[in-house]
Design a protein around this motif. Structure first.
Motif, mmCIF file in Angstrom:
data_model
loop_
_atom_site.group_PDB
_atom_site.id
_atom_site.type_symbol
_atom_site.label_atom_id
_atom_site.label_comp_id
_atom_site.label_asym_id
_atom_site.label_seq_id
_atom_site.Cartn_x
_atom_site.Cartn_y
_atom_site.Cartn_z
ATOM 1 N N HIS A 108 0.837 -1.205 0.000
ATOM 2 C CA HIS A 108 0.000 0.000 0.000
ATOM 3 C C HIS A 108 0.870 1.253 0.000
ATOM 4 O O HIS A 108 1.808 1.364 0.792
ATOM 5 C CB HIS A 108 -0.926 0.017 1.212
ATOM 6 C CG HIS A 108 -1.929 1.131 1.152
ATOM 7 N ND1 HIS A 108 -3.029 1.093 0.323
ATOM 8 C CD2 HIS A 108 -1.971 2.320 1.789
ATOM 9 C CE1 HIS A 108 -3.717 2.204 0.458
ATOM 10 N NE2 HIS A 108 -3.093 2.973 1.346
ATOM 11 N N LEU A 112 0.158 3.784 6.482
ATOM 12 C CA LEU A 112 -1.115 3.496 7.139
ATOM 13 C C LEU A 112 -1.016 3.753 8.641
ATOM 14 O O LEU A 112 0.051 3.568 9.227
ATOM 15 C CB LEU A 112 -1.508 2.047 6.864
ATOM 16 C CG LEU A 112 -1.901 1.746 5.412
ATOM 17 C CD1 LEU A 112 -2.061 0.248 5.192
ATOM 18 C CD2 LEU A 112 -3.180 2.479 5.020
ATOM 19 N N PRO A 113 -2.115 4.246 9.244
ATOM 20 C CA PRO A 113 -3.475 4.310 8.700
ATOM 21 C C PRO A 113 -3.793 5.567 7.893
ATOM 22 O O PRO A 113 -4.948 5.761 7.507
ATOM 23 C CB PRO A 113 -4.329 4.268 9.960
ATOM 24 C CG PRO A 113 -3.503 5.003 10.972
ATOM 25 C CD PRO A 113 -2.088 4.585 10.682
ATOM 26 N N ARG A 116 -5.804 5.497 3.686
ATOM 27 C CA ARG A 116 -6.426 4.283 3.194
ATOM 28 C C ARG A 116 -7.229 4.646 1.937
ATOM 29 O O ARG A 116 -7.703 5.763 1.799
ATOM 30 C CB ARG A 116 -7.371 3.700 4.249
ATOM 31 C CG ARG A 116 -6.672 3.248 5.523
ATOM 32 C CD ARG A 116 -7.680 2.990 6.630
ATOM 33 N NE ARG A 116 -7.034 2.438 7.825
ATOM 34 C CZ ARG A 116 -7.604 2.388 9.018
ATOM 35 N NH1 ARG A 116 -8.841 2.846 9.177
ATOM 36 N NH2 ARG A 116 -6.960 1.862 10.044
ATOM 37 N N ASP A 144 -8.161 -1.488 3.713
ATOM 38 C CA ASP A 144 -6.784 -1.156 4.104
ATOM 39 C C ASP A 144 -6.636 -1.048 5.621
ATOM 40 O O ASP A 144 -5.920 -0.193 6.130
ATOM 41 C CB ASP A 144 -6.332 0.153 3.440
ATOM 42 C CG ASP A 144 -6.353 0.073 1.931
ATOM 43 O OD1 ASP A 144 -6.113 -1.023 1.393
ATOM 44 O OD2 ASP A 144 -6.639 1.097 1.274
ATOM 45 N N THR A 145 -7.299 -1.944 6.334
ATOM 46 C CA THR A 145 -7.279 -1.905 7.797
ATOM 47 C C THR A 145 -6.481 -3.043 8.425
ATOM 48 O O THR A 145 -6.399 -3.134 9.648
ATOM 49 C CB THR A 145 -8.715 -1.962 8.346
ATOM 50 O OG1 THR A 145 -9.364 -3.141 7.835
ATOM 51 C CG2 THR A 145 -9.520 -0.740 7.943
ATOM 52 N N GLN A 190 -2.966 -1.783 13.144
ATOM 53 C CA GLN A 190 -2.935 -0.361 12.819
ATOM 54 C C GLN A 190 -3.578 0.450 13.934
ATOM 55 O O GLN A 190 -4.629 0.070 14.452
ATOM 56 C CB GLN A 190 -3.702 -0.081 11.528
ATOM 57 C CG GLN A 190 -3.070 -0.591 10.267
ATOM 58 C CD GLN A 190 -3.832 -0.123 9.038
ATOM 59 O OE1 GLN A 190 -4.283 1.020 8.975
ATOM 60 N NE2 GLN A 190 -3.972 -1.009 8.058
ATOM 61 N N ALA A 195 -6.099 8.090 11.132
ATOM 62 C CA ALA A 195 -6.646 7.434 9.943
ATOM 63 C C ALA A 195 -7.292 8.469 9.025
ATOM 64 O O ALA A 195 -7.959 9.400 9.473
ATOM 65 C CB ALA A 195 -7.665 6.373 10.348
ATOM 66 N N TYR A 197 -8.895 8.834 4.667
ATOM 67 C CA TYR A 197 -9.356 8.090 3.507
ATOM 68 C C TYR A 197 -9.087 8.872 2.234
ATOM 69 O O TYR A 197 -9.351 10.079 2.159
ATOM 70 C CB TYR A 197 -10.853 7.791 3.651
ATOM 71 C CG TYR A 197 -11.455 7.063 2.484
ATOM 72 C CD1 TYR A 197 -11.019 5.783 2.147
ATOM 73 C CD2 TYR A 197 -12.434 7.652 1.714
ATOM 74 C CE1 TYR A 197 -11.565 5.113 1.058
ATOM 75 C CE2 TYR A 197 -12.996 6.990 0.634
ATOM 76 C CZ TYR A 197 -12.554 5.714 0.308
ATOM 77 O OH TYR A 197 -13.085 5.055 -0.767
#
Length: 301
Positions: A108, A112-113, A116, A144-145, A190, A195, A197
Motif C-alpha cells: 500500500h 497506514l493508517p 487508506r 486497508d485496515t 494499525q 486514519a 481516507y
C-alpha cells in the motif's frame, strides 16, 4: 514461495518483476481485464498483464471476484503460500483472503493508517504531507485496515509531484515485499489515530477552484497530473494546467494579473508555467503566450 500476484497498473510492475527475479514461484497473475485504448480503441492489456506475458507467467483477468464462486475455487486450488496484492482494483472476499497459507499481503502506497483507499499518493501530495511511504500489510475484510508487517518512509519535498512519488514508492514497494516474504515480521495492528481516507479520483478533482489559496492550487496541480489532470475554463474551452507555482498577487479570484499567466486566487496567486489546449501540444507558458495572448483582466474559471 508459491505465490499469486494481483495487480493492474504500472505501479505494480516492479514488484511482480522483483518477485519473479528472486525465484518465487508465481503460480498465477491476476489483473484487470483488457480495455479499449488508443485512437483505435483496441483491447489492450493493463501493464501488469503485459508484464506477466513478457515473463511467461499465466494470467487470469476476471471482471469481478467477490461473488464468483468459481473464481474462489480456482484461487484456492492454486495451493498458495501467499498472495501479493498491489493496486489490483478489485475487492477480495473472505474466501480468497483466507485461501493462501500466509494470507494476502498488500503493498500500500502510504504510511497506514493515513490515506487508506484508492488514491493515497495524490492525497499525500494534495494535503502537503511532509512524508509518505509504503506499508506492507496482511489484508483483512476492511478497507486497508489489516495489520502491518513493514513500513518505510519517503520524505516529500515542497515541490513533490505525483509521478515522482509514484515511481519512488513503486520501487520501494518491490523491495519491501521481498523483505516481508523473507523475514516474516510479526504483524502489528494499525492505530486508529490519524486514519484518513483517499477516495477514487474523478475528472472533476482536477478542476481548479480559484477561490482557494494559491498554495492549495499549486498542490492540486502537482497532485492531479497526469490524471485526472488539473484544468480551468478559458475562452470557452478547457485549458489544462500541467505545471504552476505559487506567487504573490492580489485580485478577483480567477483573474489574470499580468502578461505571463499570473492568476489571482482566494489568497495569493498562481503562475501557470506549462499549459495545454484541447487537441494541442503541451507548451511552456512563454511559448503558449507567443501564439495565444492572454491579457491581464482575462477571467479563468
Amino acid at each position: 514461495m508459491r505465490l499469486a500476484f494481483m495487480g493492474s497498473p504500472g505501479f505494480s510492475v516492479p514488484a511482480l518483476r522483483a518477485l519473479h527475479a528472486a525465484g518465487h514461484e508465481i503460480a498465477m497473475v491476476y489483473a484487470q481485464p483488457p480495455r479499449p485504448a488508443g485512437r483505435g480503441q483496441r483491447e489492450t492489456p493493463c501493464p501488469v498483464h503485459q508484464a506477466a506475458l513478457d515473463l511467461g507467467l499465466p494470467v487470469r483477468t476476471p471482471a469481478r471476484v467477490r461473488k464468483d464462486m468459481a473464481e474462489h475455487e480456482a484461487f484456492a486450488a492454486l495451493d498458495l503460500d501467499a498472495a501479493v496484492v498491489a493496486a489490483y482494483g478489485l475487492i477480495l472476499p473472505k474466501p480468497m483472503l483466507d485461501a493462501p497459507r500466509l494470507g494476502c499481503l498488500n503493498i500500500h502506497a502510504s504510511l497506514l493508517p493515513r490515506w487508506r483507499g484508492a488514491a493515497p499518493i495524490q492525497a499525500a501530495v494534495l494535503a502537503g504531507d511532509a512524508e509518505t511511504g509504503i506499508t506492507i500489510m496482511r489484508m483483512d475484510e476492511g478497507l486497508d485496515t489489516g495489520p502491518m508487517l513493514l513500513r518505510e518512509t519517503l520524505p516529500l519535498g515542497p515541490r513533490a509531484t505525483t509521478p515522482e512519488v509514484h515511481d519512488a514508492l513503486s520501487d520501494m514497494g518491490a523491495r519491501l515485499i521481498l523483505r516481508a516474504l523473507e523475514e516474516a515480521p510479526s504483524p502489528v495492528p494499525q492505530p486508529e489515530e490519524g486514519a484518513a481516507y483517499a477516495p477514487k479520483l474523478g475528472k472533476e478533482d482536477g478542476r481548479l477552484d480559484w477561490s482557494e489559496p494559491g498554495l492549495a492550487l499549486d498542490r492540486r496541480v502537482r497532485a492531479m497530473n497526469p490524471w485526472p489532470g488539473a484544468f480551468t475554463a478559458w475562452n470557452g474551452e478547457v485549458l489544462r494546467v500541467l505545471a504552476a507555482e505559487p506567487a504573490e498577487g492580489h485580485g478577483a479570484p480567477g483573474t489574470v494579473l499580468d502578461d505571463a499567466l499570473l492568476v489571482a486566487c482566494g489568497e495569493g496567486a498562481l503562475r501557470l508555467t506549462r499549459v495545454q489546449r484541447a487537441g494541442k501540444a503541451a507548451m511552456a507558458a512563454p511559448d503558449f503566450l507567443r501564439g495565444t495572448p492572454v491579457p491581464p483582466g482575462t477571467a479563468l474559471g
